[in-house]
Design an enzyme around this catalytic site. Sequence first.
Site, PDB file in Angstrom:
ATOM      1  N   ASN A  24      95.821  74.338  51.989  1.00 29.00           N
ATOM      2  CA  ASN A  24      94.453  73.846  52.152  1.00 29.00           C
ATOM      3  C   ASN A  24      93.601  74.735  53.053  1.00 29.00           C
ATOM      4  O   ASN A  24      92.435  74.441  53.280  1.00 29.00           O
ATOM      5  CB  ASN A  24      94.466  72.403  52.675  1.00 29.00           C
ATOM      6  CG  ASN A  24      94.854  71.429  51.568  1.00 29.00           C
ATOM      7  OD1 ASN A  24      94.970  71.814  50.407  1.00 29.00           O
ATOM      8  ND2 ASN A  24      95.059  70.174  51.933  1.00 29.00           N
ATOM      9  N   ARG A  93      91.200  71.670  42.640  1.00 32.67           N
ATOM     10  CA  ARG A  93      90.122  71.124  43.445  1.00 32.67           C
ATOM     11  C   ARG A  93      89.490  72.151  44.395  1.00 32.67           C
ATOM     12  O   ARG A  93      88.266  72.199  44.573  1.00 32.67           O
ATOM     13  CB  ARG A  93      90.704  69.952  44.258  1.00 32.67           C
ATOM     14  CG  ARG A  93      89.796  69.371  45.266  1.00 32.67           C
ATOM     15  CD  ARG A  93      88.752  68.534  44.614  1.00 32.67           C
ATOM     16  NE  ARG A  93      87.744  68.109  45.555  1.00 32.67           N
ATOM     17  CZ  ARG A  93      86.663  67.417  45.214  1.00 32.67           C
ATOM     18  NH1 ARG A  93      86.467  67.051  43.969  1.00 32.67           N
ATOM     19  NH2 ARG A  93      85.779  67.079  46.101  1.00 32.67           N
ATOM     20  N   ASP A 117      94.233  67.015  41.726  1.00 34.94           N
ATOM     21  CA  ASP A 117      95.212  65.936  41.680  1.00 34.94           C
ATOM     22  C   ASP A 117      94.602  64.606  41.291  1.00 34.94           C
ATOM     23  O   ASP A 117      93.442  64.336  41.584  1.00 34.94           O
ATOM     24  CB  ASP A 117      95.837  65.785  43.069  1.00 34.94           C
ATOM     25  CG  ASP A 117      96.700  66.983  43.407  1.00 34.94           C
ATOM     26  OD1 ASP A 117      97.422  67.433  42.516  1.00 34.94           O
ATOM     27  OD2 ASP A 117      96.623  67.447  44.545  1.00 34.94           O
ATOM     28  N   ASP A 305      97.733  63.125  52.951  1.00 30.80           N
ATOM     29  CA  ASP A 305      98.673  63.943  52.176  1.00 30.80           C
ATOM     30  C   ASP A 305     100.137  63.665  52.551  1.00 30.80           C
ATOM     31  O   ASP A 305     101.038  64.086  51.831  1.00 30.80           O
ATOM     32  CB  ASP A 305      98.370  65.443  52.368  1.00 30.80           C
ATOM     33  CG  ASP A 305      97.113  65.861  51.615  1.00 30.80           C
ATOM     34  OD1 ASP A 305      96.614  65.070  50.795  1.00 30.80           O
ATOM     35  OD2 ASP A 305      96.635  66.987  51.840  1.00 30.80           O
TER      36      ASP A 305
HETATM   37  C1  UD1 Z   1      91.029  67.935  51.227  1.00 27.73           C
HETATM   38  C2  UD1 Z   1      92.413  68.405  50.863  1.00 27.73           C
HETATM   39  C3  UD1 Z   1      93.301  67.242  50.458  1.00 27.73           C
HETATM   40  C4  UD1 Z   1      93.275  66.165  51.533  1.00 27.73           C
HETATM   41  C5  UD1 Z   1      91.854  65.774  51.881  1.00 27.73           C
HETATM   42  C6  UD1 Z   1      91.769  64.789  53.030  1.00 27.73           C
HETATM   43  C7  UD1 Z   1      92.021  70.598  49.977  1.00 27.73           C
HETATM   44  C8  UD1 Z   1      92.043  71.484  48.792  1.00 27.73           C
HETATM   45  N1  UD1 Z   1      92.329  69.330  49.770  1.00 27.73           N
HETATM   46  O1  UD1 Z   1      90.447  67.413  50.028  1.00 27.73           O
HETATM   47  O2  UD1 Z   1      94.622  67.737  50.294  1.00 27.73           O
HETATM   48  O3  UD1 Z   1      93.978  65.034  51.039  1.00 27.73           O
HETATM   49  O4  UD1 Z   1      91.098  66.943  52.247  1.00 27.73           O
HETATM   50  O5  UD1 Z   1      92.414  65.282  54.137  1.00 27.73           O
HETATM   51  O6  UD1 Z   1      91.771  71.016  51.092  1.00 27.73           O
HETATM   52  N2  UD1 Z   1      84.027  62.280  49.393  1.00 27.73           N
HETATM   53  C9  UD1 Z   1      82.839  61.780  48.894  1.00 27.73           C
HETATM   54  N3  UD1 Z   1      81.802  62.654  48.670  1.00 27.73           N
HETATM   55  C10 UD1 Z   1      81.905  63.987  48.921  1.00 27.73           C
HETATM   56  C11 UD1 Z   1      83.135  64.497  49.426  1.00 27.73           C
HETATM   57  C12 UD1 Z   1      84.174  63.611  49.658  1.00 27.73           C
HETATM   58  O7  UD1 Z   1      82.706  60.583  48.664  1.00 27.73           O
HETATM   59  O8  UD1 Z   1      80.929  64.715  48.700  1.00 27.73           O
HETATM   60  C13 UD1 Z   1      85.149  61.344  49.651  1.00 27.73           C
HETATM   61  C14 UD1 Z   1      86.348  61.610  48.754  1.00 27.73           C
HETATM   62  O9  UD1 Z   1      86.212  60.973  47.514  1.00 27.73           O
HETATM   63  C15 UD1 Z   1      87.480  61.042  49.585  1.00 27.73           C
HETATM   64  C16 UD1 Z   1      87.048  61.341  51.013  1.00 27.73           C
HETATM   65  O10 UD1 Z   1      85.647  61.578  50.955  1.00 27.73           O
HETATM   66  O11 UD1 Z   1      87.549  59.658  49.411  1.00 27.73           O
HETATM   67  C17 UD1 Z   1      87.739  62.540  51.637  1.00 27.73           C
HETATM   68  O12 UD1 Z   1      87.521  63.676  50.860  1.00 27.73           O
HETATM   69  P1  UD1 Z   1      87.537  65.137  51.490  1.00 27.73           P
HETATM   70  O13 UD1 Z   1      87.831  65.085  52.945  1.00 27.73           O
HETATM   71  O14 UD1 Z   1      86.288  65.822  51.043  1.00 27.73           O
HETATM   72  O15 UD1 Z   1      88.790  65.788  50.765  1.00 27.73           O
HETATM   73  P2  UD1 Z   1      88.878  67.134  49.954  1.00 27.73           P
HETATM   74  O16 UD1 Z   1      88.161  68.215  50.681  1.00 27.73           O
HETATM   75  O17 UD1 Z   1      88.550  66.884  48.532  1.00 27.73           O
END
Ligand code: UD1
Length: 419
Positions: A24, A93, A117, A305
Site C-alpha cells: 500500500n 484499486r 478487492d 486489513d
Molecule cells: C487503502 C488500502 C486498503 C485499506 C484502506 C483502509 C491501498 C491500495 N488500499 O484503501 O488496503 O484497507 O486504505 O486502511 O492503499 N471512501 C469514501 N469516499 C472516498 C474515499 C473513501 O466514501 O472518496 C470510504 C471508502 O468507501 C471506505 C473508507 O472511506 O469505506 C476508507 O477508504 P480509504 O481509506 O480511502 O481506503 P483506500 O485508500 O481505498
Amino acid sequence: MKERFLVQGGASLSGVVAVDGAKNSVLKLMAAALLAEGTTTLHNCPEILDVPLMRDVLVGLGCDVTIEGPVVAITTPAEVSPHADFDAVRQFRASVAVLGPLAARCGEAYVALPGGDAIGSRPLDMHQSGLEKLGATTHIQHGAVVAKAEKLTGATIKLDFPSVGATENIVTAAVLAEGRTVLDNAAREPEIVDLCAMLNSMGARICGAGTSTVTIDGVERLHPTQHTVVGDRIVAGTWAYAAAMTRGDITVTGIAPGHLHLALSKLKVAGAEVETYDSAFRVRMNNRPKAVDYQTLPFPGFPTDLQPMAIGIATIADGASVITENVFEARFRFVDEMLRLGADANVDGHHVVLRGVEHLSSTDVWASDIRAGAGLVLAGLVADDVTTVHDVAHIDRGYPRFVEKMRELGATIEREKER
Ligand code: UD1
C-alpha cells in the site's frame, strides 16, 4: 490457469521471517514518480503482482519502468499523457493514485474507475471534492474520473473521513499547487508518512504527515529521488497472528513495531508474549488464545486489513468475541468461508459475534480478497486436516513468496494448478 493452496492443519510456525516494502506504499510511490521528470528509484519493493500492474499503468502514461527484484526505477518524461489506460487501471484499486500526480503535472487527468478487492463500495467523492477545492473540475464520464485544472491553488480542505486514497491524491496534487494547502482530518497511516517523506526528498514542502493536519506549501517543480519503501505492517501483522494462532514463535524483521501497536497489544491480551525491537518483533504463544474484542478503525486504530486475522484468532479462542468492521462494509464475506471450516459465527450488520471452537474442520474455501485469502490460510494451519484454499491469485497480489516463507516457518503447504 487458476491456482490453489493445500494447507496441512496442526502446524506450529516458528522462526524468523523478513517483510518487504508495503504494497500500500510502493504503488503510491510509483505513481508519485510521475511528479518529477527523470529517474526515481525505489528500493525494498515487494515482488507482488500489483507492482507490474502499476508499471503497465505508468508505461501507458509515457514512463519507462524497470523492475529488478526489489528495485523499481521509473523514468518520467517531460510530457506525461493524462490518459490512464482503462484495461491497466481497472485491475487494481491503487491505480487511482495517478489521479493527483496527473492533475498536477498535466492540468488534466482521465483515470478509469479502478477495480480491486471485493470488500465493499469504494467511491471517489472525497478524492474529487479535494481536487475541486484546489481549483479542478471533476466528473465521471464513460467509466472514468475526469479532472481538469488550468491551475491548482492551495486551499483548506477538511475530509469527512480520513480516507487513505483521498489524502494521497490531495497531497500529490497540492505539492505543485500555488500556495498553501491545509488538509484536515487527513489519514495518518505509516504509508502516508512514507509518501510524504519521499515527496519531501523530491523537493516538496510538506509538514505534519502522520498527524490529522497536513500542510503542503506548493513548489514549482520536483526532482527525482531514491527512496526505500516502508515495511509492510499488514504482512507483518499476518505473521504475528500466524504465530499466535498456531501456538508458535515467530520473529518478524523489517517492520517498525509501532506501526502495529494495537494489533500486537491485542495479541498480548489474548495471552501471547510479545517482544519489540527497533525494526522487529517476536510473538510467542503457548496456550489457546483468549477471546478478545476488536473494532477496525483508521490508523492508529486496528487495521481493517487485519480483520480476517482477528476473526481467525477469535474463531479458535477460548470464549466469545465481538468484531466490529467500521471501514469496509462487505468484508464479512470472509465469515461465510470461516463457517465452512466450522466457525461458530453470527453476523449482524457490521458486527460479528464469534464463539470460539476448539477445532476447525478442513474443507474447500475460496479467497475473495488479498487479506481474506491470507486469513483462510492461517485458519487452514489450525484445522484438523488438509484445507484447500482456492483463488489464491488474490494472495499473490499482496504477499511476496508467501508459500516459501510459510514453509521456512515450518508449515506444510503446496501450490497447485486447479484441475
Ligand atoms: C487503502 C488500502 C486498503 C485499506 C484502506 C483502509 C491501498 C491500495 N488500499 O484503501 O488496503 O484497507 O486504505 O486502511 O492503499 N471512501 C469514501 N469516499 C472516498 C474515499 C473513501 O466514501 O472518496 C470510504 C471508502 O468507501 C471506505 C473508507 O472511506 O469505506 C476508507 O477508504 P480509504 O481509506 O480511502 O481506503 P483506500 O485508500 O481505498
